[in-house]
Motif scaffolding. Structure first.
Motif, PDB file in Angstrom:
ATOM      1  N   ALA A 162     103.970 -17.733 -63.117  1.00  0.00           N
ATOM      2  CA  ALA A 162     103.693 -17.068 -64.388  1.00  0.00           C
ATOM      3  C   ALA A 162     104.912 -16.329 -64.914  1.00  0.00           C
ATOM      4  CB  ALA A 162     102.522 -16.110 -64.230  1.00  0.00           C
ATOM      5  N   SER A 163     105.714 -15.764 -64.009  1.00  0.00           N
ATOM      6  CA  SER A 163     106.881 -14.990 -64.445  1.00  0.00           C
ATOM      7  C   SER A 163     107.931 -15.861 -65.110  1.00  0.00           C
ATOM      8  CB  SER A 163     107.491 -14.239 -63.251  1.00  0.00           C
ATOM      9  OG  SER A 163     108.183 -15.135 -62.395  1.00  0.00           O
ATOM     10  N   VAL A 164     107.923 -17.172 -64.805  1.00  0.00           N
ATOM     11  CA  VAL A 164     108.879 -18.083 -65.451  1.00  0.00           C
ATOM     12  C   VAL A 164     108.185 -18.952 -66.499  1.00  0.00           C
ATOM     13  CG1 VAL A 164     110.443 -18.145 -63.495  1.00  0.00           C
ATOM     14  CG2 VAL A 164     108.581 -19.808 -63.605  1.00  0.00           C
ATOM     15  N   ASP A 210     110.615 -13.560 -73.719  1.00  0.00           N
ATOM     16  CA  ASP A 210     110.834 -14.849 -73.070  1.00  0.00           C
ATOM     17  C   ASP A 210     111.057 -14.647 -71.588  1.00  0.00           C
ATOM     18  OD1 ASP A 210     111.455 -17.382 -72.345  1.00  0.00           O
ATOM     19  OD2 ASP A 210     113.385 -17.473 -73.407  1.00  0.00           O
ATOM     20  N   THR A 211     110.193 -15.235 -70.771  1.00  0.00           N
ATOM     21  CA  THR A 211     110.292 -15.084 -69.331  1.00  0.00           C
ATOM     22  C   THR A 211     110.604 -16.384 -68.641  1.00  0.00           C
ATOM     23  OG1 THR A 211     107.923 -15.477 -69.082  1.00  0.00           O
ATOM     24  CG2 THR A 211     108.619 -13.192 -69.319  1.00  0.00           C
ATOM     25  N   PHE A 339     109.849  -3.465 -57.149  1.00  0.00           N
ATOM     26  CA  PHE A 339     110.688  -4.260 -58.036  1.00  0.00           C
ATOM     27  C   PHE A 339     109.882  -5.388 -58.675  1.00  0.00           C
ATOM     28  CE2 PHE A 339     113.434  -2.320 -54.882  1.00  0.00           C
ATOM     29  CZ  PHE A 339     114.387  -1.712 -55.688  1.00  0.00           C
ATOM     30  N   PRO A 340     110.253  -5.775 -59.897  1.00  0.00           N
ATOM     31  CA  PRO A 340     109.484  -6.788 -60.630  1.00  0.00           C
ATOM     32  C   PRO A 340     109.596  -8.180 -60.020  1.00  0.00           C
ATOM     33  CG  PRO A 340     111.444  -6.151 -61.868  1.00  0.00           C
ATOM     34  CD  PRO A 340     111.355  -5.209 -60.706  1.00  0.00           C
ATOM     35  N   THR A 341     108.607  -9.005 -60.334  1.00  0.00           N
ATOM     36  CA  THR A 341     108.518 -10.338 -59.751  1.00  0.00           C
ATOM     37  C   THR A 341     109.736 -11.193 -60.059  1.00  0.00           C
ATOM     38  OG1 THR A 341     106.099 -10.282 -59.884  1.00  0.00           O
ATOM     39  CG2 THR A 341     107.129 -12.454 -59.716  1.00  0.00           C
ATOM     40  N   ASP A 342     110.270 -11.106 -61.286  1.00  0.00           N
ATOM     41  CA  ASP A 342     111.331 -12.023 -61.668  1.00  0.00           C
ATOM     42  C   ASP A 342     112.655 -11.764 -60.961  1.00  0.00           C
ATOM     43  OD1 ASP A 342     111.833  -9.664 -62.974  1.00  0.00           O
ATOM     44  OD2 ASP A 342     111.722 -10.484 -65.003  1.00  0.00           O
ATOM     45  N   PRO A 401      99.374  -2.555 -59.505  1.00  0.00           N
ATOM     46  CA  PRO A 401      99.693  -3.976 -59.624  1.00  0.00           C
ATOM     47  C   PRO A 401     101.193  -4.212 -59.506  1.00  0.00           C
ATOM     48  CG  PRO A 401      99.185  -3.048 -61.769  1.00  0.00           C
ATOM     49  CD  PRO A 401      98.846  -1.987 -60.760  1.00  0.00           C
ATOM     50  N   LEU A 402     101.558  -5.371 -59.016  1.00  0.00           N
ATOM     51  CA  LEU A 402     102.976  -5.704 -58.907  1.00  0.00           C
ATOM     52  C   LEU A 402     103.576  -5.840 -60.297  1.00  0.00           C
ATOM     53  CD1 LEU A 402     103.006  -8.410 -56.075  1.00  0.00           C
ATOM     54  CD2 LEU A 402     103.820  -6.055 -55.917  1.00  0.00           C
ATOM     55  N   PRO A 403     104.677  -5.162 -60.589  1.00  0.00           N
ATOM     56  CA  PRO A 403     105.316  -5.340 -61.898  1.00  0.00           C
ATOM     57  C   PRO A 403     105.887  -6.747 -62.023  1.00  0.00           C
ATOM     58  CG  PRO A 403     106.721  -4.035 -60.452  1.00  0.00           C
ATOM     59  CD  PRO A 403     105.422  -4.223 -59.720  1.00  0.00           C
ATOM     60  N   ALA A 404     105.694  -7.372 -63.177  1.00  0.00           N
ATOM     61  CA  ALA A 404     106.207  -8.722 -63.389  1.00  0.00           C
ATOM     62  C   ALA A 404     107.619  -8.710 -63.943  1.00  0.00           C
ATOM     63  CB  ALA A 404     105.290  -9.493 -64.341  1.00  0.00           C
ATOM     64  N   SER A 405     107.945  -7.697 -64.720  1.00  0.00           N
ATOM     65  CA  SER A 405     109.293  -7.584 -65.286  1.00  0.00           C
ATOM     66  C   SER A 405     109.644  -6.106 -65.396  1.00  0.00           C
ATOM     67  CB  SER A 405     109.361  -8.261 -66.658  1.00  0.00           C
ATOM     68  OG  SER A 405     108.634  -7.505 -67.606  1.00  0.00           O
ATOM     69  N   ILE A 406     110.849  -5.854 -65.827  1.00  0.00           N
ATOM     70  CA  ILE A 406     111.311  -4.474 -65.933  1.00  0.00           C
ATOM     71  C   ILE A 406     110.518  -3.703 -66.983  1.00  0.00           C
ATOM     72  CG2 ILE A 406     113.106  -4.980 -67.623  1.00  0.00           C
ATOM     73  CD1 ILE A 406     114.866  -2.919 -66.229  1.00  0.00           C
TER      74      ILE A 406
END
Length: 461
Positions: A162-164, A210-211, A339-342, A401-406
């Motif tokens: 999902a992060s990409v 845009d991820t 730290f975020p997923t990406d 929840p785990l952060p997905a991005s900054i």
């Protein structure tokens, strides 16, 4: 003795004796290189392929080592083994962490460590019954490769997919999880979500970043992450520095080498088992467990300076070993959640490099204190105490929840409770607990925001 040790086979006596400890150093060098490379690979092509690549490197290095005809060849094999183990360890940990919900991530604070201890115990009877080093390495290699036999049955992390922007693949993985667990399948991603994971022209009130290319390490220079990465790197350095320093100052144990190895694996297990209760407790959490164990390890190291009785020294030694083991277990879990997923895998790789640096520096610092062991022990313990104090500046991640991005990280050192992407809804509100692999696509529309709720994600898990 030739055939039973590398010292005899490679003639590492007298002036060549210095090459023996260098093998350990080269392993850590390979480990440092491996985590740096595998961290980028994890975030670019996925956790699943980084895991397989790590095992490929282990396979080459593992079979080259017992066939080595010289010290140079064996040293190259050790470097490859270090790099492969680093890649498998990093990718598998991040991979497993991203499959778990907020209420079950505490498992990762003890299960990997307990498995590591069982592996250490298994090495004891293997070394006893296979004393020759070449056959021993072959058996170790064959046992280690069991971890790749089920690779084809494993799925990529839906969080990473999902992060990409690969929403359809993330949904497919979640549906497979739901069917396996006998749960209802989660709803699909929005119909107007394009290949890059972005929404079409549903609304112009908000836009989705845009991820598709993932995050960048430049994000670590942002003030929201800068302090986190600095403190976490120091934590890893100080813990490895103290852990290996403690091993150099361990008392003369009245056990055989086999018994001592089993004890060093068994003693930390109660600490590992207590880790999930501590990290999930409201009065303690990740931060409390980390601060307490770091302080305990540092204080016990200093107390060992005044121990004169052998059994008292043993007690202090194993207590310090347990406290540091608990800190390691909590640190793995906490550092992944901060730290975020990406860029999570790359952040973990940077921290692991600092851990290897601590392991490599500790024998040199200890060597400086041969004339005054008490002073050297204080030098080894001091970073643990400083790390415990610095940890007070970091946020608690329990039930978050785990952060997905900054964008999901507050500038005030707290992880946002509104989910993996802090994006306003059309009405200016944010869902209470938006999380899961479809948060990027769902957060711009109130109707589609339901796809990203924790219920939708956990229905599959």
């Amino acid at each position: 003795v030739p055939g039973r040790s590398i010292v005899g086979d490679f003639k590492l006596e007298c002036e060549r004796h210095g090459k023996i400890p260098l093998l350990g150093l080269l392993y850590f060098v390979g480990y440092a290189v491996g985590v740096l490379v595998s961290g980028s690979i994890c975030d670019m092509i996925g956790r699943r392929w980084a895991y397989l690549l790590g095992y490929a490197v282990i396979g080459v290095g593992g079979f080259l080592a017992p066939l080595a005809s010289s010290w140079t060849v064996y040293a190259c094999a050790r470097i490859m083994l270090g790099a492969g183990v680093a890649s498998v360890g990093l990718s598998s940990y991040v991979w497993a962490m991203e499959f778990l919900s907020t209420s079950t991530r505490g498992i990762m604070s003890w299960l990997p460590s307990v498995a590591f201890s069982f592996g250490q115990i298994l090495a004891t009877p293997l070394a006893y019954f296979v004393p020759e080093w070449r056959p021993y390495l072959v058996w170790c290699q064959l046992l280690s490769l069991l971890g790749v036999t089920y690779w084809c049955f494993l799925r990529e992390s839906p969080q990473w997919l999902a992060s990409v922007g690969r929403m359809e693949e993330a949904h497919e993985v979640l549906c497979t999880m739901a069917r396996t667990n006998g749960c209802a399948e989660p709803p699909p991603p929005p119909d107007d979500c394009d290949e890059d994971g972005e929404l079409g022209s549903v609304s112009t009130a908000s836009t989705i970043p845009d991820t598709s290319t993932g995050g960048s390490l430049r994000d670590l220079c942002d003030r929201r992450l800068r302090l986190r990465i600095c403190i976490m790197c120091f934590n890893w350095f100080s813990l490895c520095f103290a852990f290996y320093g403690l091993s150099f100052f361990s008392p003369n144990q009245p056990f055989s080498i086999y018994t001592a190895n089993v004890l060093s694996a068994l003693v930390p297990m109660p600490f590992y088992v207590s880790a999930p209760m501590l990290v999930d407790a409201g009065w303690c959490g990740r931060k409390g467990a980390m601060v307490g164990s770091s302080f305990a390890g540092g204080v016990l190291l200093m107390l060992s300076t005044w121990c004169r009785s052998q059994w008292l020294s043993l007690t202090v030694f194993y207590a310090a070993n347990g406290a540091l083991s608990l800190a390691f277990a909590v640190l793995y879990c906490w550092s992944a959640e901060l730290f975020p997923t990406d860029i999570r895998a790359r952040c973990m790789s940077i921290q692991s490099v600092f851990a290897r640096a601590g392991a490599m520096v500790s024998p040199f610092v200890v060597d400086l204190g041969r004339a005054d062991p008490a002073a050297a022990l204080c030098i080894v313990a001091a970073p643990c105490l400083v790390a415990g104090a610095l940890d007070l500046l970091l946020p608690e991640t329990r039930d978050m929840p785990l952060p997905a991005s900054i964008d999901d990280i507050s500038p005030w050192l707290t992880v946002t409770r509104s989910g993996p992407l802090k994006t306003p809804l059309l009405n200016g509100d944010t869902p209470d607990h938006v999380e899961g692999p479809f948060a990027h696509a769902a957060s711009s529309d109130p109707l589609k925001a339901t796809l990203a709720t924790s219920t939708a994600y956990r229905s599959a898990a």
